[in-house]
Design an enzyme around this catalytic site. Structure first.
Site, mmCIF file in Angstrom:
data_model
loop_
_atom_site.group_PDB
_atom_site.id
_atom_site.type_symbol
_atom_site.label_atom_id
_atom_site.label_comp_id
_atom_site.label_asym_id
_atom_site.label_seq_id
_atom_site.Cartn_x
_atom_site.Cartn_y
_atom_site.Cartn_z
ATOM 1 N N ARG A 1 0.650 -1.433 -0.105
ATOM 2 C CA ARG A 1 -0.127 -0.266 0.220
ATOM 3 C C ARG A 1 1.280 1.256 -0.136
ATOM 4 N NH1 ARG A 1 -5.509 1.553 3.099
ATOM 5 N NH2 ARG A 1 -6.210 0.240 1.276
ATOM 6 N N HIS B 1 -7.444 1.218 -6.621
ATOM 7 C CA HIS B 1 -7.495 -0.205 -5.330
ATOM 8 C C HIS B 1 -8.170 -1.065 -6.143
ATOM 9 C CE1 HIS B 1 -7.824 -0.897 -1.079
ATOM 10 N NE2 HIS B 1 -8.999 0.220 -1.071
ATOM 11 N N GLN C 1 -10.152 -3.916 -3.697
ATOM 12 C CA GLN C 1 -12.156 -2.914 -3.369
ATOM 13 C C GLN C 1 -13.167 -3.540 -3.562
ATOM 14 O OE1 GLN C 1 -12.016 -1.854 0.061
ATOM 15 N NE2 GLN C 1 -14.181 -1.851 -1.023
ATOM 16 N N ASP D 1 -17.461 7.763 -1.864
ATOM 17 C CA ASP D 1 -15.725 7.603 -0.836
ATOM 18 C C ASP D 1 -15.533 8.846 -0.198
ATOM 19 O OD1 ASP D 1 -13.684 6.558 0.089
ATOM 20 O OD2 ASP D 1 -12.544 6.387 -2.025
ATOM 21 N N CYS E 1 -16.421 2.263 0.721
ATOM 22 C CA CYS E 1 -15.250 1.434 0.776
ATOM 23 C C CYS E 1 -14.720 1.290 2.635
ATOM 24 C CB CYS E 1 -14.447 1.567 0.116
ATOM 25 S SG CYS E 1 -13.617 3.414 -0.152
ATOM 26 N N ARG F 1 -14.211 -8.480 1.293
ATOM 27 C CA ARG F 1 -12.479 -7.568 1.297
ATOM 28 C C ARG F 1 -11.690 -9.403 1.134
ATOM 29 N NH1 ARG F 1 -10.446 -2.906 1.696
ATOM 30 N NH2 ARG F 1 -8.192 -4.167 0.780
HETATM 31 N N1 NVA Z 1 -10.092 7.131 -1.716
HETATM 32 C C1 NVA Z 1 -9.866 6.742 -0.094
HETATM 33 C C2 NVA Z 1 -9.652 5.202 0.096
HETATM 34 C C3 NVA Z 1 -9.276 4.441 1.200
HETATM 35 C C4 NVA Z 1 -10.067 3.027 1.675
HETATM 36 C C5 NVA Z 1 -7.144 7.292 0.257
HETATM 37 O O1 NVA Z 1 -7.218 6.266 -0.379
HETATM 38 O O2 NVA Z 1 -7.704 7.142 0.714
HETATM 39 N N1 CP Z 2 -10.779 0.131 2.799
HETATM 40 C C1 CP Z 2 -10.106 0.461 2.347
HETATM 41 O O1 CP Z 2 -9.366 -0.317 1.871
HETATM 42 O O2 CP Z 2 -10.000 0.575 4.082
HETATM 43 P P1 CP Z 2 -8.773 0.496 5.068
HETATM 44 O O3 CP Z 2 -8.335 1.009 4.459
HETATM 45 O O4 CP Z 2 -9.151 0.229 6.015
HETATM 46 O O5 CP Z 2 -7.443 -0.740 4.397
#
Ligand code: NVA
Ligand code: CP
Length: 312
Positions: free
Chosen positions: A112, A139, A142, A230, A271, A299
């Site tokens: 990540r 992502h 997800q 989101d 998500c 997930r």
């Molecule tokens: N769009 C959000 C998704 C988190 C799972 C981010 O990148 O922070």
């Molecule tokens: N939806 C998602 O990826 O959540 P986290 O940021 O908690 O992993």
């Protein structure tokens, strides 16, 4: 045989983006996810026995971290969870050397990061599968869970209409790729200046995906079987943008009034993590249309399918 498939057969099976796969390959992963879900309490085999996944987090996570760790363990394998702050990459060791070293120890690496370029560099140099645990651009894990969840509630997604309301961010980009691969219709309503990147839209156009973009949430949700949103401020965005984003996105909150304009029985997806009173009203995310915790659970099942495909 497609060029992409033959390349993947020669090298490690990376899971980087939905667009790298055919619709049939993604469908096979969803079938496998359902199988893992149904057999969770009594699995016929442990495909990751003796295998270890390294998970590197350069950004925070709750769902991705826990669901992957549990998935690996339930598949019979083990997981090492790492923060880049505690690794030598945090002090300048190259991604290339990190990829080579990890490939000697583990059988798969999840990353990540807020740099898709780093993910792709890792994948180029790793001798083991690399999984995208979220970048600033996409992502994919997800969205596999989201499609699984959609189909559990609303039946086959092909030919149905879904709506994305809010930021044209990383999750939206993977939804667009899913629309092309799973053959559903997607309308996005984003404020001017916050649409998905041109590269993603050009790709969707080249794929002849049924994807339309506008700036009116009411138009986007009309006839939609599912409304998705989101956060307005993603992890890769600067906190300095919080106020300007809040102002730009205020008309894009998913309210009960907006949900009433969607198709009868429409579901709501997010998500998570969510911000009640910002991108979604509490009465929607905590109401009967919301499937957000099914999504979170899925997930686990979707990622078991991805892990078994990549690492078995
Ligand atoms: N769009 C959000 C998704 C988190 C799972 C981010 O990148 O922070
Ligand atoms: N939806 C998602 O990826 O959540 P986290 O940021 O908690 O992993």
């Amino acid at each position: 045989m497609s060029a992409v498939l033959s390349l993947r057969e020669k090298g490690p099976r990376h899971f980087l983006d939905l667009k790298d796969f055919t619709g049939a390959e993604l469908r096979a992963l969803l079938d496998s996810a359902l199988f893992h879900k149904r057999t969770r309490r009594n699995p016929p085999k442990r495909p990751l026995a003796g295998k270890t996944l390294a998970m590197i987090f350069e950004k925070p996570s709750t769902r991705t971290r826990v669901s992957f760790e549990v998935a690996v363990k339930e598949l019979g394998g083990d997981a090492v969870v790492l923060s880049s702050r505690d690794m030598q990459i945090g002090r300048g060791e190259t991604i290339q050397d990190t990829a080579s070293v990890l490939s000697r120890f583990v059988h798969g690496v999840l990353l990540r990061t807020d740099s898709a370029a780093r993910l792709h560099e890792l994948a180029r140099h790793a001798a083991v599968p690399v999984i995208n645990g979220l970048t600033e651009l996409s992502h994919p894990c997800q969205i596999m869970a989201d499609i699984l969840t959609f189909e559990e509630h609303k039946g086959p997604v092909a030919g149905q209409r879904l709506a994305w309301v809010g930021d044209g961010n990383n999750v939206a980009a993977s939804f667009i790729e899913a629309a092309a691969r799973f053959q559903f219709s997607l309308r996005l309503a984003c404020p001017p200046g916050y649409r998905p990147r041109a590269e993603v839209l050009d790709w969707a156009c080249a794929e002849k995906a049924d994807v339309e973009i506008g700036d009116d949430p009411g138009w986007a949700v009309e006839g939609a079987a599912c409304v998705v949103t989101d956060t307005w401020l993603s992890m890769a965005d600067s906190e300095d943008e919080a106020a300007s984003r809040a102002a730009a996105f205020a008309p894009y909150q998913v309210t009960a009034g907006l949900m009433a304009k969607a198709a009868p029985g429409a579901i709501f997806q997010h998500c998570l993590p969510a911000h009640r009173g910002e991108e979604v009203a509490a009465e929607v995310i905590d109401g009967p249309a919301s499937v957000v915790f099914d999504e979170a659970e899925n997930r686990l099942h979707a990622q078991k399918a991805i892990l078994a495909w990549a690492m078995e």
